[in-house]
Design a protein around this motif. Structure first.
Motif, PDB file in Angstrom:
ATOM      1  N   VAL A   1       0.844  -1.188   0.000  1.00  0.00           N
ATOM      2  CA  VAL A   1       0.000   0.000   0.000  1.00  0.00           C
ATOM      3  C   VAL A   1       0.882   1.241   0.000  1.00  0.00           C
ATOM      4  O   VAL A   1       2.040   1.195   0.418  1.00  0.00           O
ATOM      5  CB  VAL A   1      -0.975   0.013   1.200  1.00  0.00           C
ATOM      6  N   MET A   2       0.331   2.344  -0.504  1.00  0.00           N
ATOM      7  CA  MET A   2       1.103   3.584  -0.552  1.00  0.00           C
ATOM      8  C   MET A   2       1.360   4.086   0.858  1.00  0.00           C
ATOM      9  O   MET A   2       0.529   3.928   1.738  1.00  0.00           O
ATOM     10  CB  MET A   2       0.357   4.631  -1.370  1.00  0.00           C
ATOM     11  N   ASP A   3       2.508   4.698   1.041  1.00  0.00           N
ATOM     12  CA  ASP A   3       2.897   5.187   2.360  1.00  0.00           C
ATOM     13  C   ASP A   3       2.356   6.600   2.590  1.00  0.00           C
ATOM     14  O   ASP A   3       3.090   7.509   2.966  1.00  0.00           O
ATOM     15  CB  ASP A   3       4.418   5.147   2.500  1.00  0.00           C
ATOM     16  N   ILE A   4       1.062   6.770   2.342  1.00  0.00           N
ATOM     17  CA  ILE A   4       0.393   8.051   2.562  1.00  0.00           C
ATOM     18  C   ILE A   4      -1.027   7.789   3.056  1.00  0.00           C
ATOM     19  O   ILE A   4      -1.654   6.801   2.690  1.00  0.00           O
ATOM     20  CB  ILE A   4       0.317   8.898   1.266  1.00  0.00           C
ATOM     21  N   GLY A   5      -1.508   8.648   3.912  1.00  0.00           N
ATOM     22  CA  GLY A   5      -2.910   8.619   4.312  1.00  0.00           C
ATOM     23  C   GLY A   5      -3.351   7.428   5.135  1.00  0.00           C
ATOM     24  O   GLY A   5      -4.548   7.186   5.253  1.00  0.00           O
ATOM     25  N   HIS A   6      -2.443   6.663   5.731  1.00  0.00           N
ATOM     26  CA  HIS A   6      -2.853   5.526   6.559  1.00  0.00           C
ATOM     27  C   HIS A   6      -3.569   6.041   7.804  1.00  0.00           C
ATOM     28  O   HIS A   6      -3.135   7.016   8.412  1.00  0.00           O
ATOM     29  CB  HIS A   6      -1.659   4.700   7.037  1.00  0.00           C
ATOM     30  N   GLN A   7      -4.627   5.362   8.187  1.00  0.00           N
ATOM     31  CA  GLN A   7      -5.330   5.683   9.415  1.00  0.00           C
ATOM     32  C   GLN A   7      -5.811   4.396  10.049  1.00  0.00           C
ATOM     33  O   GLN A   7      -6.439   3.578   9.388  1.00  0.00           O
ATOM     34  CB  GLN A   7      -6.522   6.601   9.139  1.00  0.00           C
ATOM     35  N   VAL A   8      -5.487   4.221  11.317  1.00  0.00           N
ATOM     36  CA  VAL A   8      -5.960   3.072  12.072  1.00  0.00           C
ATOM     37  C   VAL A   8      -6.414   3.586  13.428  1.00  0.00           C
ATOM     38  O   VAL A   8      -5.649   4.254  14.129  1.00  0.00           O
ATOM     39  CB  VAL A   8      -4.872   1.997  12.255  1.00  0.00           C
ATOM     40  N   GLN A   9      -7.669   3.300  13.775  1.00  0.00           N
ATOM     41  CA  GLN A   9      -8.198   3.652  15.087  1.00  0.00           C
ATOM     42  C   GLN A   9      -8.545   2.365  15.815  1.00  0.00           C
ATOM     43  O   GLN A   9      -9.227   1.501  15.253  1.00  0.00           O
ATOM     44  CB  GLN A   9      -9.451   4.513  14.965  1.00  0.00           C
ATOM     45  N   VAL A  10      -8.071   2.242  17.034  1.00  0.00           N
ATOM     46  CA  VAL A  10      -8.419   1.111  17.890  1.00  0.00           C
ATOM     47  C   VAL A  10      -8.978   1.726  19.167  1.00  0.00           C
ATOM     48  O   VAL A  10      -8.284   2.487  19.849  1.00  0.00           O
ATOM     49  CB  VAL A  10      -7.205   0.214  18.198  1.00  0.00           C
ATOM     50  N   THR A  11     -10.235   1.417  19.468  1.00  0.00           N
ATOM     51  CA  THR A  11     -10.890   1.997  20.647  1.00  0.00           C
ATOM     52  C   THR A  11     -11.469   0.905  21.531  1.00  0.00           C
ATOM     53  O   THR A  11     -11.824  -0.174  21.056  1.00  0.00           O
ATOM     54  CB  THR A  11     -12.017   2.963  20.229  1.00  0.00           C
ATOM     55  N   ASP A  12     -11.576   1.216  22.831  1.00  0.00           N
ATOM     56  CA  ASP A  12     -12.171   0.271  23.773  1.00  0.00           C
ATOM     57  C   ASP A  12     -13.681   0.477  23.828  1.00  0.00           C
ATOM     58  O   ASP A  12     -14.232   1.294  23.079  1.00  0.00           O
ATOM     59  CB  ASP A  12     -11.516   0.380  25.155  1.00  0.00           C
TER      60      ASP A  12
ATOM     61  N   THR B   1     -13.731  -5.232  24.870  1.00  0.00           N
ATOM     62  CA  THR B   1     -13.956  -5.397  23.439  1.00  0.00           C
ATOM     63  C   THR B   1     -13.336  -4.200  22.734  1.00  0.00           C
ATOM     64  O   THR B   1     -13.593  -3.055  23.118  1.00  0.00           O
ATOM     65  CB  THR B   1     -15.455  -5.484  23.105  1.00  0.00           C
ATOM     66  N   TYR B   2     -12.504  -4.475  21.727  1.00  0.00           N
ATOM     67  CA  TYR B   2     -11.824  -3.414  20.990  1.00  0.00           C
ATOM     68  C   TYR B   2     -12.372  -3.345  19.566  1.00  0.00           C
ATOM     69  O   TYR B   2     -12.534  -4.366  18.904  1.00  0.00           O
ATOM     70  CB  TYR B   2     -10.318  -3.672  20.955  1.00  0.00           C
ATOM     71  N   GLN B   3     -12.642  -2.122  19.127  1.00  0.00           N
ATOM     72  CA  GLN B   3     -13.118  -1.870  17.773  1.00  0.00           C
ATOM     73  C   GLN B   3     -11.961  -1.312  16.955  1.00  0.00           C
ATOM     74  O   GLN B   3     -11.233  -0.432  17.424  1.00  0.00           O
ATOM     75  CB  GLN B   3     -14.263  -0.844  17.777  1.00  0.00           C
ATOM     76  N   VAL B   4     -11.803  -1.828  15.741  1.00  0.00           N
ATOM     77  CA  VAL B   4     -10.738  -1.372  14.842  1.00  0.00           C
ATOM     78  C   VAL B   4     -11.395  -0.805  13.581  1.00  0.00           C
ATOM     79  O   VAL B   4     -12.258  -1.451  12.981  1.00  0.00           O
ATOM     80  CB  VAL B   4      -9.794  -2.536  14.459  1.00  0.00           C
TER      81      VAL B   4
ATOM     82  N   HIS C   1      -6.205   4.198  -4.801  1.00  0.00           N
ATOM     83  CA  HIS C   1      -7.559   4.307  -4.259  1.00  0.00           C
ATOM     84  C   HIS C   1      -7.589   3.896  -2.791  1.00  0.00           C
ATOM     85  O   HIS C   1      -6.948   2.913  -2.411  1.00  0.00           O
ATOM     86  CB  HIS C   1      -8.530   3.432  -5.053  1.00  0.00           C
ATOM     87  N   PRO C   2      -8.352   4.640  -1.977  1.00  0.00           N
ATOM     88  CA  PRO C   2      -8.451   4.254  -0.568  1.00  0.00           C
ATOM     89  C   PRO C   2      -9.275   2.981  -0.391  1.00  0.00           C
ATOM     90  O   PRO C   2     -10.250   2.759  -1.119  1.00  0.00           O
ATOM     91  CB  PRO C   2      -9.137   5.447   0.101  1.00  0.00           C
ATOM     92  N   ILE C   3      -8.851   2.145   0.539  1.00  0.00           N
ATOM     93  CA  ILE C   3      -9.620   0.963   0.935  1.00  0.00           C
ATOM     94  C   ILE C   3      -9.744   1.018   2.456  1.00  0.00           C
ATOM     95  O   ILE C   3      -8.901   1.602   3.135  1.00  0.00           O
ATOM     96  CB  ILE C   3      -8.959  -0.351   0.463  1.00  0.00           C
ATOM     97  N   GLU C   4     -10.820   0.441   2.987  1.00  0.00           N
ATOM     98  CA  GLU C   4     -11.069   0.560   4.416  1.00  0.00           C
ATOM     99  C   GLU C   4     -11.862  -0.619   4.945  1.00  0.00           C
ATOM    100  O   GLU C   4     -12.416  -1.404   4.167  1.00  0.00           O
ATOM    101  CB  GLU C   4     -11.833   1.857   4.709  1.00  0.00           C
ATOM    102  N   GLY C   5     -11.899  -0.731   6.262  1.00  0.00           N
ATOM    103  CA  GLY C   5     -12.667  -1.795   6.880  1.00  0.00           C
ATOM    104  C   GLY C   5     -12.776  -1.596   8.380  1.00  0.00           C
ATOM    105  O   GLY C   5     -12.132  -0.714   8.956  1.00  0.00           O
ATOM    106  N   THR C   6     -13.603  -2.416   8.996  1.00  0.00           N
ATOM    107  CA  THR C   6     -13.790  -2.388  10.444  1.00  0.00           C
ATOM    108  C   THR C   6     -13.899  -3.820  10.956  1.00  0.00           C
ATOM    109  O   THR C   6     -14.312  -4.713  10.219  1.00  0.00           O
ATOM    110  CB  THR C   6     -15.074  -1.637  10.847  1.00  0.00           C
ATOM    111  N   PHE C   7     -13.509  -4.032  12.195  1.00  0.00           N
ATOM    112  CA  PHE C   7     -13.691  -5.320  12.858  1.00  0.00           C
ATOM    113  C   PHE C   7     -13.488  -5.133  14.350  1.00  0.00           C
ATOM    114  O   PHE C   7     -13.094  -4.052  14.809  1.00  0.00           O
ATOM    115  CB  PHE C   7     -12.748  -6.394  12.290  1.00  0.00           C
TER     116      PHE C   7
END
Length: 184
Positions: free
Chosen positions: A56-67, A98-101, A111-117
């Motif tokens: 993946v391109m080394d730009i615009g990465h975002q990862v959120q992990v919340t409780d 429980t952690y949400q990603v 192109h941006p790609i995304e997901g949740t789990f």
């Protein structure tokens, strides 16, 4: 001799056609996650790792992990290692959580790609009232990065000129070979 010229012309036309065709781009896909989505762990992990089918391109990465309270548990910047993205996580909180990603990256095609789990530690925990389990990652930063990445793509005229140059080189090589055979 005429057959050789026709063959060379057909070869050059074929090369021009193949080389000027724009390649089809496919989005990269998420191929592995550690910890796995839906998994139940005995202890909280120290990092989250996302592995993709391509780099993946080394730009615009975002990862959120919340409780379950909606608090971020990320700890430090993302690390990009080849086709993997690693997000360090804060020290473990409660034993049952429980952690949400929510993640978003820019695919190698721009192109941006995304997901949740989600994943659990211990027996997990219910989200607090008002906490959305699939909070959205702000899209503007990743989309802007994708736009910048794709704006640097080679223009069609440049691809056509390059293809024509290769076709002429092939035609010249066939012509030289033909002349050498006639002399010999």
């Amino acid at each position: 001799m005429r057959t050789t010229r026709r063959a060379a012309a057909l070869l050059a036309a074929g090369a021009l056609t193949v080389l000027t065709a724009l390649p089809a781009s496919a989005h990269d896909e998420l191929t592995a996650v550690t910890p796995e989505p839906g998994s139940a762990l005995t202890t909280a992990p120290q990092e989250l790792e996302l592995t993709f089918s391509g780099q993946v391109m080394d730009i615009g990465h975002q990862v959120q992990v919340t409780d379950s309270e909606g608090r971020s548990v990320t700890d430090g910047p993302l690390e990009t290692v080849g086709n993997r993205i690693v997000q360090p996580l804060a020290d473990a909180g409660p034993e049952d959580e429980t952690y949400q990603v929510v993640w978003r990256v820019v695919s190698s095609d721009g192109h941006p790609i995304e997901g949740t789990f989600a994943y659990e530690v211990g027996t997990g925990a219910e989200p607090s009232p008002g906490v959305s389990p699939t909070a959205e990652v702000p899209a503007d930063q990743a989309q802007n990065a994708a736009d910048r990445a794709t704006s640097g793509a080679a223009p069609l005229w440049l691809v056509a000129v390059g293809g024509a140059a290769v076709a002429l080189a092939v035609l010249g090589a066939v012509s030289i070979a033909s002349r050498r055979r006639r002399r010999g």
